[in-house]
Structures are given as C-alpha cells and as structure tokens.
Scaffold this active site. Structure first.
Site, mmCIF file in Angstrom:
data_model
loop_
_atom_site.group_PDB
_atom_site.id
_atom_site.type_symbol
_atom_site.label_atom_id
_atom_site.label_comp_id
_atom_site.label_asym_id
_atom_site.label_seq_id
_atom_site.Cartn_x
_atom_site.Cartn_y
_atom_site.Cartn_z
ATOM 1 N N CYS A 181 -21.287 59.090 -39.869
ATOM 2 C CA CYS A 181 -20.960 59.446 -38.583
ATOM 3 C C CYS A 181 -19.473 58.662 -38.390
ATOM 4 O O CYS A 181 -18.787 59.376 -38.891
ATOM 5 C CB CYS A 181 -22.160 58.641 -37.520
ATOM 6 S SG CYS A 181 -21.860 59.766 -36.043
ATOM 7 N N GLU B 13 -29.668 55.938 -41.415
ATOM 8 C CA GLU B 13 -30.386 54.323 -41.509
ATOM 9 C C GLU B 13 -31.274 54.147 -40.173
ATOM 10 O O GLU B 13 -31.907 52.906 -40.135
ATOM 11 C CB GLU B 13 -29.139 53.443 -41.174
ATOM 12 C CG GLU B 13 -28.541 53.185 -39.951
ATOM 13 C CD GLU B 13 -27.755 54.581 -39.655
ATOM 14 O OE1 GLU B 13 -27.616 55.436 -40.078
ATOM 15 O OE2 GLU B 13 -27.218 54.582 -38.307
ATOM 16 N N HIS C 66 -26.582 60.127 -38.800
ATOM 17 C CA HIS C 66 -27.294 58.718 -39.118
ATOM 18 C C HIS C 66 -28.488 58.897 -40.055
ATOM 19 O O HIS C 66 -29.357 59.568 -39.738
ATOM 20 C CB HIS C 66 -27.627 57.808 -37.743
ATOM 21 C CG HIS C 66 -26.448 57.516 -36.798
ATOM 22 N ND1 HIS C 66 -26.061 56.194 -36.704
ATOM 23 C CD2 HIS C 66 -25.769 58.264 -35.907
ATOM 24 C CE1 HIS C 66 -25.008 56.402 -35.972
ATOM 25 N NE2 HIS C 66 -24.803 57.321 -35.724
HETATM 26 N N1 GLN Z 1 -18.449 59.824 -31.669
HETATM 27 C C1 GLN Z 1 -18.202 58.498 -32.438
HETATM 28 C C2 GLN Z 1 -16.905 58.561 -32.616
HETATM 29 O O1 GLN Z 1 -16.001 59.388 -32.444
HETATM 30 C C3 GLN Z 1 -19.128 58.540 -33.542
HETATM 31 C C4 GLN Z 1 -20.570 58.530 -33.153
HETATM 32 C C5 GLN Z 1 -21.394 57.865 -34.152
HETATM 33 O O2 GLN Z 1 -21.030 57.086 -35.028
HETATM 34 N N2 GLN Z 1 -22.707 57.793 -33.717
HETATM 35 O O3 GLN Z 1 -16.370 57.406 -33.231
#
Ligand code: GLN
Length: 190
Positions: free
Chosen positions: A81, A168, A166
């Site tokens: 992410c 985890e 994600h």
């Molecule tokens: N939207 C977040 C970002 O731009 C990332 C979201 C996440 O890690 N769940 O950093």
C-alpha cells in the site's frame, strides 16, 4: 542457517501487524527507524500508512540513500500500500513504477477483493484495499503479478515486491512468504 532477520520500516503506519506476520513465519524482526537499523538485514518490509508522512520521516532520518543501497545490494523488499508508493520513481526510486495514490476513488475508501497473484498457488489472496494506490506506469524490467480491472496492483522487480493492498491484517501469510522465498534465495547466493 539461522532464521533471517527482517526489518520493518517503523516510522509510521501499520508496522506492528507486519512484525506479527513475520514472527509467525519464524523470522527475527527488527523495527527500522534509523540507517543503523538497516545493518545486517536479510529483508525489509515497507508497510502501509500514509506516504507523505512516511516520506518526511525518511528524509528526517536520512534513510533514503541507505535503503536504496540495501536494495542495490540485492536485499529483498516488500512494500504494501503506502509501501508500494514509497518504492516508486517519485519516492525512493527503488522500482521502475509510478504509483497513483488513492486510485480507487474517494467514495470507495476501502474494499476487499480476491486477487489472483502470480507466484501464489491455490486460492486467490484476499486483498484489503484501504485508500489504495495502483501502478499507473511501469518499466520493462517490472513484472506485473496481479491486476484489478486491468490495473496492476502487484509487481516485482528483481527481489523487490510491491502490492497495493494490505496483506498483514488477516491470517493469509502467503505474500510475506513470497518475500521470504526471495530472502532464502538471496542468502543461498551469498
Ligand atoms: N492513501 C495512502 C497514501 O497515499 C496509502 C494508504 C495505505 O497505505 N493504506 O499514502
């Protein structure tokens, strides 16, 4: 061989959940907050969170160059992410990808999806997408591992793996298992 030592970048975000998964898989875990914490790592996880805040932390602690050196030395990395965003051309520039942040629309802040992922046998991975990015562009050296609606959401370049979701939060540890496969292969080469 002793169990590998995996670092988890612990400036911000859900690093503790990654630590739990890695310990469950039998690795040693070290929270990484300074360049010294990178010494001797067999692998590194960059967790989800908020990439702007994480970037400020990386700059403040002078972690950018040492992380690039680590990956250049062949140490495997998994970014999830915000961790995928951190790996892209405009951030740590470890992968030849360009992430598009919050790519799934404001109204869809969070959703789950079954993700069929290259390299993971059996049932698809249950991906949890929380204001998730997607991979908007990628270079020729990047292998796309999974797509959602035709957009890449997981990729690999050498020993570096990035997933937009994600992995985890549940009990399916197979994506971390991919990282550990890379770690074992890298250790065998040393
Ligand atoms: N939207 C977040 C970002 O731009 C990332 C979201 C996440 O890690 N769940 O950093």
């Amino acid at each position: 061989m002793t169990e590998p030592l995996i670092g988890v970048l612990a400036l911000q975000g859900d690093f503790e959940a990654h630590g739990r998964v890695l310990r469950r898989l039998g690795t040693h875990v070290r929270e990484v907050r300074t360049p010294e914490d990178l010494d001797g790592l067999d692998g590194l996880v960059i967790p989800g969170g908020e990439s702007t805040t994480m970037t400020l932390g990386v700059l403040r602690e002078g972690l950018g160059e040492p992380i690039r050196e680590l990956t250049a030395a062949g140490v495997p990395v998994l970014g999830s992410c915000a961790g995928l965003i951190m790996l892209d051309r405009e951030h740590l520039a470890v992968m030849d990808i360009l992430a598009r942040r919050n790519a799934f629309g404001r109204q869809v802040r969070s959703f789950e999806a079954d993700v069929a992922m290259e390299g993971i046998d059996g049932a698809p991975v249950r991906g949890v997408f929380i204001r998730a990015p997607l991979i908007a562009e990628h270079g020729a050296g990047v292998e796309v591992l999974a797509e959602i609606d035709g957009h890449p959401v997981a990729a690999r370049q050498g020993a570096t793996i990035a997933v937009a979701f994600h992995t985890e939060l549940g009990t399916d540890d197979r994506v971390h298992g991919l990282l550990l496969d890379e770690v074992r292969a890298a250790r065998a080469r040393r």
